[in-house]
Design a protein around this motif. Structure first.
Motif, PDB file in Angstrom:
ATOM      1  N   GLN A  90      19.239 -34.803  14.437  1.00 17.90           N
ATOM      2  CA  GLN A  90      17.749 -35.259  14.085  1.00 17.90           C
ATOM      3  C   GLN A  90      17.348 -36.479  13.957  1.00 17.90           C
ATOM      4  OE1 GLN A  90      16.104 -32.481  11.138  1.00 17.90           O
ATOM      5  NE2 GLN A  90      15.774 -31.033  12.775  1.00 17.90           N
ATOM      6  N   ARG A  91      16.815 -37.411  14.552  1.00 18.89           N
ATOM      7  CA  ARG A  91      16.438 -38.877  14.382  1.00 18.89           C
ATOM      8  C   ARG A  91      14.982 -39.245  13.936  1.00 18.89           C
ATOM      9  NH1 ARG A  91      15.972 -41.545  20.414  1.00 18.89           N
ATOM     10  NH2 ARG A  91      13.829 -41.552  19.873  1.00 18.89           N
ATOM     11  N   VAL A  92      15.232 -40.440  13.072  1.00 18.58           N
ATOM     12  CA  VAL A  92      14.150 -40.704  12.469  1.00 18.58           C
ATOM     13  C   VAL A  92      14.275 -42.399  12.900  1.00 18.58           C
ATOM     14  CG1 VAL A  92      13.006 -41.577  10.406  1.00 18.58           C
ATOM     15  CG2 VAL A  92      13.862 -39.300  10.833  1.00 18.58           C
TER      16      VAL A  92
ATOM     17  N   GLN B  94      23.591 -50.163  23.013  1.00 20.76           N
ATOM     18  CA  GLN B  94      23.349 -49.132  23.705  1.00 20.76           C
ATOM     19  C   GLN B  94      24.122 -48.088  23.074  1.00 20.76           C
ATOM     20  OE1 GLN B  94      23.801 -49.462  27.916  1.00 20.76           O
ATOM     21  NE2 GLN B  94      22.782 -51.701  27.946  1.00 20.76           N
ATOM     22  N   HIS B  95      23.749 -46.987  23.619  1.00 21.12           N
ATOM     23  CA  HIS B  95      24.531 -45.499  23.137  1.00 21.12           C
ATOM     24  C   HIS B  95      24.422 -44.424  24.074  1.00 21.12           C
ATOM     25  CE1 HIS B  95      20.516 -45.090  21.351  1.00 21.12           C
ATOM     26  NE2 HIS B  95      20.811 -43.627  21.723  1.00 21.12           N
ATOM     27  N   TYR B  96      25.611 -43.685  24.071  1.00 22.24           N
ATOM     28  CA  TYR B  96      25.824 -42.363  25.006  1.00 22.24           C
ATOM     29  C   TYR B  96      26.140 -41.405  24.264  1.00 22.24           C
ATOM     30  CZ  TYR B  96      27.858 -40.651  29.222  1.00 22.24           C
ATOM     31  OH  TYR B  96      28.099 -39.755  30.332  1.00 22.24           O
TER      32      TYR B  96
ATOM     33  N   TRP C 294      24.082 -44.315  29.364  1.00 19.01           N
ATOM     34  CA  TRP C 294      24.103 -45.518  28.501  1.00 19.01           C
ATOM     35  C   TRP C 294      22.631 -45.926  28.625  1.00 19.01           C
ATOM     36  CZ3 TRP C 294      27.436 -47.061  25.467  1.00 19.01           C
ATOM     37  CH2 TRP C 294      29.004 -46.867  25.459  1.00 19.01           C
ATOM     38  N   HIS C 295      22.158 -46.173  27.134  1.00 22.92           N
ATOM     39  CA  HIS C 295      20.469 -46.708  27.109  1.00 22.92           C
ATOM     40  C   HIS C 295      20.455 -47.143  25.701  1.00 22.92           C
ATOM     41  CE1 HIS C 295      20.667 -42.603  25.142  1.00 22.92           C
ATOM     42  NE2 HIS C 295      19.641 -43.107  24.237  1.00 22.92           N
ATOM     43  N   THR C 296      19.304 -47.971  25.822  1.00 20.99           N
ATOM     44  CA  THR C 296      18.884 -48.577  24.405  1.00 20.99           C
ATOM     45  C   THR C 296      17.644 -47.703  24.292  1.00 20.99           C
ATOM     46  OG1 THR C 296      20.028 -50.578  24.649  1.00 20.99           O
ATOM     47  CG2 THR C 296      17.850 -50.452  23.133  1.00 20.99           C
ATOM     48  N   ASP C 297      17.244 -47.214  23.152  1.00 21.72           N
ATOM     49  CA  ASP C 297      16.289 -46.184  23.070  1.00 21.72           C
ATOM     50  C   ASP C 297      14.868 -46.748  23.222  1.00 21.72           C
ATOM     51  OD1 ASP C 297      17.697 -44.037  22.126  1.00 21.72           O
ATOM     52  OD2 ASP C 297      17.514 -44.397  20.001  1.00 21.72           O
ATOM     53  N   VAL C 298      14.289 -46.175  24.094  1.00 26.65           N
ATOM     54  CA  VAL C 298      12.546 -46.417  24.103  1.00 26.65           C
ATOM     55  C   VAL C 298      12.311 -47.885  24.491  1.00 26.65           C
ATOM     56  CG1 VAL C 298      10.525 -45.962  22.963  1.00 26.65           C
ATOM     57  CG2 VAL C 298      12.378 -44.734  22.152  1.00 26.65           C
TER      58      VAL C 298
HETATM   59 FE   LIG Z   1      19.138 -42.619  22.381  1.00 28.32          FE
END
Ligand SMILES: [Fe+2]
Ligand SMILES: O=C(O)CCC(=O)C(=O)O
Length: 300
Positions: free
Chosen positions: A268-270, A253-255, A98-102
């Protein structure tokens, strides 16, 4: 003029699918504003089976703000500095925490747009959690406690698994991930800059709650985090190739579930640059360590 999007909520508290829109087409400002409103309201929005390529994805993302480079420490896709290529089947990259990005930088992303390039026949779903309803679920005493807390976030956090159990590829990945160490102090309760909603701002990069011992901090983060990950506050997306997910990184948050052992899965992420988080009493997050200016567009 305004436009009505065809919005179908995916779960009771978070997530909506937007139908009948082609993201590679020329979208006018009304459509973009409607998408942005849906993003802030539903926190993660999904568009099924789009025919976007990486350039189309970048073009769409730019309509929502300035983009970051792919990642503060991970390399971008060749010749596209904005694109983070997450090729899970073939590399050691994993996001099954589980995280929120950066959140280890002082201006964490507004949000990210993720495009499914290759998806296993079964498995590899992603789950998002609503950190605003998580905060609202806290009993009043716990809200009061959380309101005053600040936490140090870092990319050099301790891995749950002891280093000796990591294979060589995973060790090498972590070495790149932590090649520059960042640390930032963020409020545990963040006021959303667009909705004004209060949300728990914690996630996988939290190392320590300020002024608490390690064990107190761990226990408290675990308690708060248990509200974020309650199934009621989540939505789960079963990917198809071409799907696009766009999440508000300020309220989620995501996982990424790793249940497809060794099979290809590539997304792929932008990422759209965000602003500096702000606490209930109007104080801003503070960078402690690491210079993120190569990752972020110039602050305005
Ligand atoms: Fe992420
Ligand atoms: O692979 C996914 O579904 C999500 C990965 C992730 O954590 C991210 O793109 O930020």
């Amino acid at each position: 003029m305004s436009i009505n999007l065809d919005i179908r909520p995916t779960a009771g508290r978070i997530g909506a699918e937007i139908k009948g829109i082609n993201l590679s087409g020329d979208l006018d400002d009304f459509a973009i504003n409607a998408i942005r409103k849906a993003l802030v309201k539903y926190k993660v929005i999904f568009f099924r089976q789009q025919n976007l390529d990486a350039d189309g994805q970048i073009r769409f993302a730019r309509r929502f703000g300035e983009l970051t480079t792919a990642h503060p420490t991970l390399p971008p896709l060749v010749e596209r500095p904005e694109v983070l290529d997450l090729d899970y089947g073939r590399t050691a990259t994993r996001s099954n925490e589980w995280h929120t990005d950066v959140t280890f930088v002082d201006r964490p992303p507004l949000g990210s747009i993720l495009r499914a390039v290759e998806i296993p026949p079964v498995g590899g779903d992603t789950i998002w959690a609503n950190t605003v309803t998580a905060y609202q679920d806290l009993p009043a005493h716990l809200q009061t406690l959380a309101n005053g807390l600040w936490a140090v976030h870092t990319n050099a956090y301790d891995y749950v698994k002891p280093a000796v159990t990591l294979n060589e590829a995973t060790k090498a990945y972590h070495q790149v991930f932590t090649s520059t160490v960042y640390e930032t102090l963020h409020p545990v309760v963040r006021v959303h800059p667009e909705s004004g909603e209060r949300g728990l701002f914690i996630g996988g990069f939290v190392r320590q709650i300020r002024d608490l011992s390690t064990s107190e901090s761990t226990a408290l983060v675990q308690l708060l985090q248990s509200y974020v990950t309650r199934p009621e506050n989540t939505v789960r997306w079963r990917w198809q190739v071409g799907d696009v997910a766009f999440w508000d990184n300020r309220a989620t948050q995501h996982y990424a579930i790793y249940d497809y052992d060794g099979q290809p899965r590539r997304v792929q992420r932008v990422t759209i640059a965000g602003d500096r988080p702000i606490s209930i009493d109007g104080k801003f997050s503070q960078a402690i360590k690491g210079d993120a200016s190569a990752y972020l567009p110039q602050a305005v």
